[in-house]
Design an enzyme around this catalytic site. Structure first.
Site, PDB file in Angstrom:
ATOM      1  N   ASP A   1     -13.621  -7.780 -13.114  1.00 23.92           N
ATOM      2  CA  ASP A   1     -13.003  -6.796 -12.221  1.00 23.92           C
ATOM      3  C   ASP A   1     -12.831  -5.446 -12.907  1.00 23.92           C
ATOM      4  O   ASP A   1     -12.103  -4.588 -12.426  1.00 23.92           O
ATOM      5  CB  ASP A   1     -11.654  -7.304 -11.698  1.00 23.92           C
ATOM      6  CG  ASP A   1     -10.646  -7.553 -12.811  1.00 23.92           C
ATOM      7  OD1 ASP A   1     -11.046  -7.590 -14.000  1.00 23.92           O
ATOM      8  OD2 ASP A   1      -9.444  -7.705 -12.506  1.00 23.92           O
TER       9      ASP A   1
ATOM     10  N   LYS B   1       1.015  -8.900 -21.323  1.00 22.44           N
ATOM     11  CA  LYS B   1       1.983  -8.410 -20.338  1.00 22.44           C
ATOM     12  C   LYS B   1       3.434  -8.416 -20.837  1.00 22.44           C
ATOM     13  O   LYS B   1       4.300  -9.108 -20.282  1.00 22.44           O
ATOM     14  CB  LYS B   1       1.849  -9.210 -19.034  1.00 22.44           C
ATOM     15  CG  LYS B   1       0.415  -9.150 -18.476  1.00 22.44           C
ATOM     16  CD  LYS B   1       0.265  -9.670 -17.076  1.00 22.44           C
ATOM     17  CE  LYS B   1      -1.121  -9.421 -16.515  1.00 22.44           C
ATOM     18  NZ  LYS B   1      -2.188 -10.329 -16.928  1.00 22.44           N
TER      19      LYS B   1
ATOM     20  N   ASP C   1      -9.328  -1.273 -14.164  1.00 26.42           N
ATOM     21  CA  ASP C   1      -9.261  -2.656 -13.683  1.00 26.42           C
ATOM     22  C   ASP C   1      -8.991  -2.539 -12.186  1.00 26.42           C
ATOM     23  O   ASP C   1      -7.958  -1.994 -11.783  1.00 26.42           O
ATOM     24  CB  ASP C   1      -8.104  -3.371 -14.410  1.00 26.42           C
ATOM     25  CG  ASP C   1      -7.825  -4.752 -13.850  1.00 26.42           C
ATOM     26  OD1 ASP C   1      -7.963  -4.964 -12.634  1.00 26.42           O
ATOM     27  OD2 ASP C   1      -7.415  -5.618 -14.633  1.00 26.42           O
TER      28      ASP C   1
HETATM   29  N1  GDD Z   1     -13.785 -18.487 -14.113  1.00 28.19           N
HETATM   30  C1  GDD Z   1     -12.515 -18.127 -14.122  1.00 28.19           C
HETATM   31  N2  GDD Z   1     -11.534 -19.083 -14.177  1.00 28.19           N
HETATM   32  N3  GDD Z   1     -12.216 -16.820 -14.077  1.00 28.19           N
HETATM   33  C2  GDD Z   1     -10.916 -16.456 -14.080  1.00 28.19           C
HETATM   34  C3  GDD Z   1      -9.862 -17.402 -14.143  1.00 28.19           C
HETATM   35  C4  GDD Z   1     -10.203 -18.800 -14.187  1.00 28.19           C
HETATM   36  O1  GDD Z   1      -9.356 -19.706 -14.237  1.00 28.19           O
HETATM   37  N4  GDD Z   1      -8.677 -16.713 -14.129  1.00 28.19           N
HETATM   38  C5  GDD Z   1      -8.997 -15.410 -14.074  1.00 28.19           C
HETATM   39  N5  GDD Z   1     -10.346 -15.230 -14.031  1.00 28.19           N
HETATM   40  C6  GDD Z   1     -11.114 -13.963 -14.002  1.00 28.19           C
HETATM   41  C7  GDD Z   1     -10.722 -12.995 -12.885  1.00 28.19           C
HETATM   42  O2  GDD Z   1     -11.549 -13.184 -11.743  1.00 28.19           O
HETATM   43  C8  GDD Z   1     -10.946 -11.631 -13.536  1.00 28.19           C
HETATM   44  O3  GDD Z   1     -12.277 -11.151 -13.370  1.00 28.19           O
HETATM   45  C9  GDD Z   1     -10.713 -11.889 -15.022  1.00 28.19           C
HETATM   46  O4  GDD Z   1     -10.803 -13.311 -15.211  1.00 28.19           O
HETATM   47  C10 GDD Z   1      -9.323 -11.397 -15.503  1.00 28.19           C
HETATM   48  O5  GDD Z   1      -8.317 -11.924 -14.662  1.00 28.19           O
HETATM   49  P1  GDD Z   1      -7.234 -10.976 -13.954  1.00 28.19           P
HETATM   50  O6  GDD Z   1      -6.407 -11.847 -13.088  1.00 28.19           O
HETATM   51  O7  GDD Z   1      -7.897  -9.796 -13.361  1.00 28.19           O
HETATM   52  O8  GDD Z   1      -6.358 -10.585 -15.220  1.00 28.19           O
HETATM   53  P2  GDD Z   1      -5.452  -9.287 -15.429  1.00 28.19           P
HETATM   54  O9  GDD Z   1      -6.107  -8.083 -14.894  1.00 28.19           O
HETATM   55  O10 GDD Z   1      -4.073  -9.588 -14.959  1.00 28.19           O
HETATM   56  O11 GDD Z   1      -5.388  -9.219 -17.044  1.00 28.19           O
HETATM   57  C11 GDD Z   1      -6.568  -9.302 -17.815  1.00 28.19           C
HETATM   58  O12 GDD Z   1      -7.294  -8.077 -17.791  1.00 28.19           O
HETATM   59  C12 GDD Z   1      -6.596  -6.949 -18.377  1.00 28.19           C
HETATM   60  C13 GDD Z   1      -7.553  -5.770 -18.360  1.00 28.19           C
HETATM   61  O13 GDD Z   1      -8.056  -5.527 -17.139  1.00 28.19           O
HETATM   62  C14 GDD Z   1      -6.164  -9.676 -19.264  1.00 28.19           C
HETATM   63  O14 GDD Z   1      -7.358  -9.945 -19.971  1.00 28.19           O
HETATM   64  C15 GDD Z   1      -5.390  -8.531 -19.920  1.00 28.19           C
HETATM   65  O15 GDD Z   1      -5.163  -8.831 -21.298  1.00 28.19           O
HETATM   66  C16 GDD Z   1      -6.204  -7.246 -19.840  1.00 28.19           C
HETATM   67  O16 GDD Z   1      -5.451  -6.146 -20.383  1.00 28.19           O
HETATM   68 MG    MG Z   2      -7.749  -7.720 -13.683  1.00 27.12          MG
END
Ligand code: GDD
Ligand code: MG
Length: 331
Positions: A108, A159, A218
């Site tokens: 994303d 977070k 993001d």
């Molecule tokens: N296959 C799979 N399985 N993908 C997953 C799963 C899972 O169980 N859980 C999450 N994802 C995918 C989501 O679709 C997304 O593309 C990516 O992993 C990150 O998940 P998000 O839910 O978007 O996380 P976030 O935005 O809260 O936090 C993450 O991204 C931040 C930066 O954008 C973390 O990596 C943070 O540390 C980071 O700063």
């Molecule tokens: Mg994200």
């Protein structure tokens, strides 16, 4: 180099747009987000992509049934249950027999990061894993990553409360991993790379981070899903010249700094600003849509007001005069 792209999350912050569709299949100015991501990877020398799928995998499979996305070969790794970020990486790497240095990307994220510089950095410092870092004003919804002056990661705090954040440099979601990282991830259970694998790599002094101020976003919240698209328009920060208005849209009202999809109709007296209208939306007379997203084939009745990062789902008919502010509406 091969890339594992994580696209298996539920996209909860973009509901109801994501109730039946992964967020990476939502359009970003006319084409699915995943296509922007894959094209960008290809332009930086990535030759093959493994899509790590969980929620609604069939939406990807039916969009790219031949195993190609914009000319790039893609493989599908479908988790039997959500394994979280590290569990998903392990599962995808095992399914694709990855045994070499590889790239991982949160699917994303849209960024202009120079991936080759991240790879060179990773090789120079001899890291087991390297993370791209970017800065944000409020790090509390990200992984916060303090480093020393060589880039060695001193800790990884997912977070934290804003007041507990030691730095504004955050995990930007692009990683270069040695295959040995896979051995650190237990198979077949939920493992978070942010909460388990990175902290353990950091305590072994094996995790490094590469700071870059290149464009980065993001797209996972209503505000950033809109922003990522406005940034691509003429006058946006990424230097594109797309007007954002599909040529098949019929516009009689006023549209300013917005993305208007195919077949959209905007009637006389209606005003659309800072918003994203997906394919087939109808905005009736004197309605207002500002800083909001309207899902596929929805209609906004006369004099209705949709404002302040609201989301109207797909196929919803918003009644005449209805007001929606800072909230969501599903069918
Ligand atoms: N296959 C799979 N399985 N993908 C997953 C799963 C899972 O169980 N859980 C999450 N994802 C995918 C989501 O679709 C997304 O593309 C990516 O992993 C990150 O998940 P998000 O839910 O978007 O996380 P976030 O935005 O809260 O936090 C993450 O991204 C931040 C930066 O954008 C973390 O990596 C943070 O540390 C980071 O700063
Ligand atoms: Mg994200």
């Amino acid at each position: 180099m091969r890339a594992v792209v994580l696209v298996g999350g539920f996209g909860t912050r973009l509901r109801p747009l994501t109730l039946n569709m992964p967020k990476q299949m939502l359009p970003i100015v006319g084409k699915p987000m995943i296509e922007h991501v894959v094209e960008n990877l290809a332009s930086h020398g990535i030759t093959e992509v493994v899509l790590s799928l969980g929620f609604a995998p069939d939406v990807f499979q039916s969009a790219y049934p031949e195993g190609h996305c914009n000319g790039v070969p893609i493989q599908y790794a479908i988790e039997p249950e959500p394994l979280d970020t590290a569990g998903a990486i392990r599962f995808a790497a095992d399914s694709a027999n990855i045994e070499e240095t590889f790239l991982v990307l949160n699917g994303d994220v849209l960024t202009d990061l120079d991936i080759q510089s991240l790879i060179s950095f990773h090789e120079e410092v001899g890291a087991e894993a390297s993370i791209h870092l970017t800065t944000v004003d409020d790090p509390s919804r990200y992984g916060v990553v303090p480093t020393d002056e060589r880039g060695q990661v001193l800790g990884f705090i997912e977070k934290p409360l804003a007041e507990d954040s030691p730095t504004n440099w955050i995990n930007a979601g692009t990683y270069i991993l040695e295959p040995s990282v896979l051995n650190r991830i237990t198979q077949g259970r939920r493992v978070s790379i942010e909460k388990e694998t990175f902290p353990s790599l950091a305590s072994d002094s094996a995790l490094f981070a590469f700071q870059s101020e290149s464009y980065w976003i993001d797209t996972g919240t209503p505000a950033t899903y809109i922003q990522a698209q406005l940034d691509l328009l003429e006058g946006g920060v990424r230097g594109f010249t797309d007007s954002g208005i599909d040529p098949t849209a019929v516009i009689s009202g006023a549209v300013e700094h917005s993305v208007v999809g195919a077949g959209v109709v905007i009637e006389e007296g209606a005003q659309v600003t800072g918003s994203v209208l997906l394919e087939g939306v109808r905005v009736e007379r004197d309605a207002i849509v500002s800083d909001s997203v309207i899902g596929f084939q929805s209609s906004i009745g006369q004099n209705a007001n949709i404002t302040s990062f609201s989301i109207v789902g797909h196929g919803v008919n918003v009644q005449q005069g209805e007001e929606i502010t800072e909230s969501t509406l599903a069918r």
